[in-house]
Design an enzyme around this catalytic site. Structure first.
Site, PDB file in Angstrom:
ATOM      1  N   GLU A 297     -75.441 -44.144  28.979  1.00 28.63           N
ATOM      2  CA  GLU A 297     -76.755 -43.672  29.429  1.00 28.63           C
ATOM      3  C   GLU A 297     -77.859 -44.179  28.513  1.00 28.63           C
ATOM      4  O   GLU A 297     -78.875 -44.719  28.965  1.00 28.63           O
ATOM      5  CB  GLU A 297     -76.767 -42.147  29.473  1.00 28.63           C
ATOM      6  CG  GLU A 297     -78.119 -41.555  29.819  1.00 28.63           C
ATOM      7  CD  GLU A 297     -78.534 -41.881  31.231  1.00 28.63           C
ATOM      8  OE1 GLU A 297     -79.602 -42.500  31.386  1.00 28.63           O
ATOM      9  OE2 GLU A 297     -77.802 -41.537  32.165  1.00 28.63           O
ATOM     10  N   ASP A 301     -80.920 -46.866  29.433  1.00 26.69           N
ATOM     11  CA  ASP A 301     -82.345 -46.531  29.338  1.00 26.69           C
ATOM     12  C   ASP A 301     -83.094 -47.485  28.420  1.00 26.69           C
ATOM     13  O   ASP A 301     -84.175 -47.988  28.758  1.00 26.69           O
ATOM     14  CB  ASP A 301     -82.511 -45.097  28.831  1.00 26.69           C
ATOM     15  CG  ASP A 301     -82.048 -44.057  29.837  1.00 26.69           C
ATOM     16  OD1 ASP A 301     -81.835 -44.418  31.002  1.00 26.69           O
ATOM     17  OD2 ASP A 301     -81.892 -42.884  29.441  1.00 26.69           O
ATOM     18  N   SER A 508     -80.816 -42.488  37.003  1.00 27.67           N
ATOM     19  CA  SER A 508     -81.003 -42.768  35.586  1.00 27.67           C
ATOM     20  C   SER A 508     -81.506 -44.180  35.365  1.00 27.67           C
ATOM     21  O   SER A 508     -82.215 -44.447  34.407  1.00 27.67           O
ATOM     22  CB  SER A 508     -79.677 -42.619  34.830  1.00 27.67           C
ATOM     23  OG  SER A 508     -79.569 -41.378  34.222  1.00 27.67           O
TER      24      SER A 508
END
Length: 590
Positions: A297, A301, A508
């Site tokens: 994750e 990002d 995400s």
């Protein structure tokens, strides 16, 4: 009109309530459990001398004024547009009424706790943190604290099954924690997932050479790279100029760390001109930065924040801790992230990034309404100070799991997500494919049960509801804040983890992509000596509509239904559409 529509977020003006020691004879239960929440068992009793941090959130006295100011400075047709408030101005508006501060302080002192132990983390003094013993907390709150263990995760927490406050203090206090909100720091939900069915580039080989333009152009319908996204959303030819005044912030939780070596490998493969560009990590409330454990994750990002916004400075926030939680079938363990810790930290900073993206979310019903309201109101302060806050809309369509309500009724209803449901953030849904883009089937979207629909959404959302008719009547709140607001690609992102590429999907991925594009738009305005865009929702739903690519197909199934369907205009799958940087640049430069 919109101010009246969000009064659920605003509490009544506090009238003077002088301290009275008879309060202690008039205690009123604030919250209690009839039985232990699912998944937990009592472990043991703590020592009366065991200490922990107690958070007392105070009513914010002039929050209604702050919201009114935010709406004016965010409305592109208003004379005050872009005139953001300073840190001191926002803090002045959220300071508690003097009677509130006096009453709560006197109540705490009356229990033998010296004021030297009070800590006010922000200049607004809208909450008090203090270190207390179990014995002190139990006396103050008429509570019985115990250690509880979560059966699945093994996490142990300190909570009470019931707590009370003096009746005269009830109007002065928003939140006290930790109390009856059971939770665990593990298994919080990020809105991304591996896509093994999408063959990654160089999946099994170490990355050595940059990917060719030929590979980029032939694969962008199946996979996403910075080159694909920059081409699709028209940022390729823009060169940022205001790097000394512009920053992109990325909020991370769950012991997720961006790996520096992976970022360098990603840059060499997908953005060679950025080789050597680094992203600092700020650690908050026990947040870690373990470079031996790269997080999918966090790497997603950071790599796509840099991949699109370079050379704009980026910063990653690693936040530990855990907030209140109520279990439901989709979220059997605490998947809430510690928004409060991060917001307390960021609001105390003299300068903050002009754009912030967060790729985490929860079922709205698992977040206590008072906690959700408090958090939503804190986002008002960020917007007022000129920061755009993006949240991914979720990866479960209209709801995951059995979609049972957790109020004992066992009704099946769509499950909106939080913080995407807060009207003061910009929620980002997902798309897939190109020529044309379509709404991806996991894109979270729907209507809040906690927050009413803001006026800036009234026209586009009403049009969608008229077209929807009686479909799904009773399964969602047609008067609720609707989300998402905007969307971007959400599948096949090529992410470097441990030196190899994996394919990752989820909103995400969509949120940092949109955040990076709007960071470039802020660069445009800053280079013209204009203010940043700040809270963009009123802009999106008005003059910015021509700058968005309307997505008219796709759906978001969930809760054993086909979910909502994308259509012309706003819809609960892709919002108003995906960003077209070149058109938006023209619109915000005028």
């Amino acid at each position: 009109m919109w101010l009246s529509a969000v009064l659920i977020c605003v509490f009544p003006v506090i009238s003077a309530t002088p301290f009275n020691r008879q309060w202690e004879e008039d205690m009123s239960v604030r919250h209690s459990w009839l039985e232990l929440p699912r998944g937990w068992r009592r472990l043991s009793s703590p020592s009366p001398n065991h200490t922990f941090d107690l958070h007392v959130g105070l009513k914010q006295h002039r929050l209604d004024v702050l919201i009114s100011d935010l709406l004016q400075i965010s409305d592109p047709t208003h004379p005050r547009y872009g005139q953001h408030l300073t840190k001191e101005e926002t803090e002045d508006l959220v300071k508690p009424h003097p009677d509130t501060l006096d009453a709560v302080e006197d109540w705490i002192i009356s229990h033998g706790i010296n004021s030297s132990r009070f800590h006010y983390p922000t200049g607004g003094q809208d909450h008090i943190d203090l270190r207390v013993s179990v014995a002190e907390a139990e006396r103050m709150l008429n509570a019985k604290y115990e250690f509880y263990r979560h059966k699945s995760s093994g996490d142990t927490i300190l909570r009470t099954m019931s707590y009370s406050l003096p009746r005269a203090l009830q109007p002065h206090i928003d939140v006290v924690s930790p109390t009856t909100y059971f939770g665990t720091t593990r298994s919080m939900r990020s809105t991304s997932f591996l896509q093994p069915e999408v063959q990654p580039l160089d999946a099994l080989e170490p990355i050595v050479q940059p990917i060719s333009d030929t590979v980029r152009s032939s694969s962008c319908d199946l996979i996403n790279t910075p080159a694909c996204l920059r081409d699709l959303y028209n940022t390729t030819n823009y060169e940022p100029q205001a790097m000394d005044r512009n920053r992109l912030g990325i909020a991370g939780y769950l012991d997720q760390f961006s790996n520096d070596a992976d970022l360098q490998t990603f840059e060499s493969k997908f953005r060679p001109e950025a080789i050597g560009f680094t992203v600092p990590t700020v650690q908050i409330n026990g947040g870690r930065n373990n470079q031996t454990e790269p997080g999918i994750e966090a790497n997603l990002d950071v790599q796509y924040g840099v991949g699109i916004s370079y050379p704009t400075p980026n910063v990653y926030y690693s936040t530990g801790g855990s907030p209140p939680y109520i279990a439901d079938s989709q979220t059997p363990m605490n998947t809430n992230e510690p928004y409060l810790d991060w917001l307390t930290y960021i609001l105390a900073q003299p300068t903050i990034p002009q754009v912030i993206t967060t790729s985490y979310g929860d079922d709205e019903q698992t977040v206590p309404v008072d906690y959700a309201t408090r958090i939503c109101n804190l986002f008002v302060q960020l917007g007022a100070r000129g920061t755009t806050v993006f949240f991914s809309s979720g990866d479960f369509g209209v709801g995951g799991g059995d979609c049972f309500k957790n109020d004992g009724s066992n009704r099946v209803e769509f499950q909106p997500g939080f913080p995407a449901s807060c009207p003061f953030v910009t929620a980002v849904g997902g798309t897939t494919h190109v020529n044309p883009e379509i709404g991806v089937n996991f894109s979270g979207g729907g209507f809040s049960r906690y927050f009413t629909r803001p006026a800036y959404q009234s026209g586009p959302v009403s049009q969608y509801l008229v077209a929807l008719g009686d479909t799904y009547a009773g399964q969602f709140n047609p008067n609720g804040r609707a989300y998402p607001d905007i969307a971007a690609q959400g599948t096949g992102y090529q992410v470097v983890v441990g030196g190899h590429i994996v394919s990752v999907g989820g909103t995400s991925a969509s949120s940092p992509t949109v955040a990076a594009i709007f960071s470039l738009l802020n660069d445009v305005r800053l280079s013209q000596n204009k203010s940043t865009l700040g809270f963009i929702n009123p802009l999106l739903y008005s003059t910015a509509v021509p700058g968005l690519n309307d997505i008219v197909s796709g759906s978001n199934p969930g809760c054993q239904t086909d979910g909502f369907t994308a259509k012309e205009g706003w819809d609960p799958v892709t919002g108003l559409g995906t960003p077209n940087f070149s058109r938006l640049r023209s619109l915000i430069s005028g």
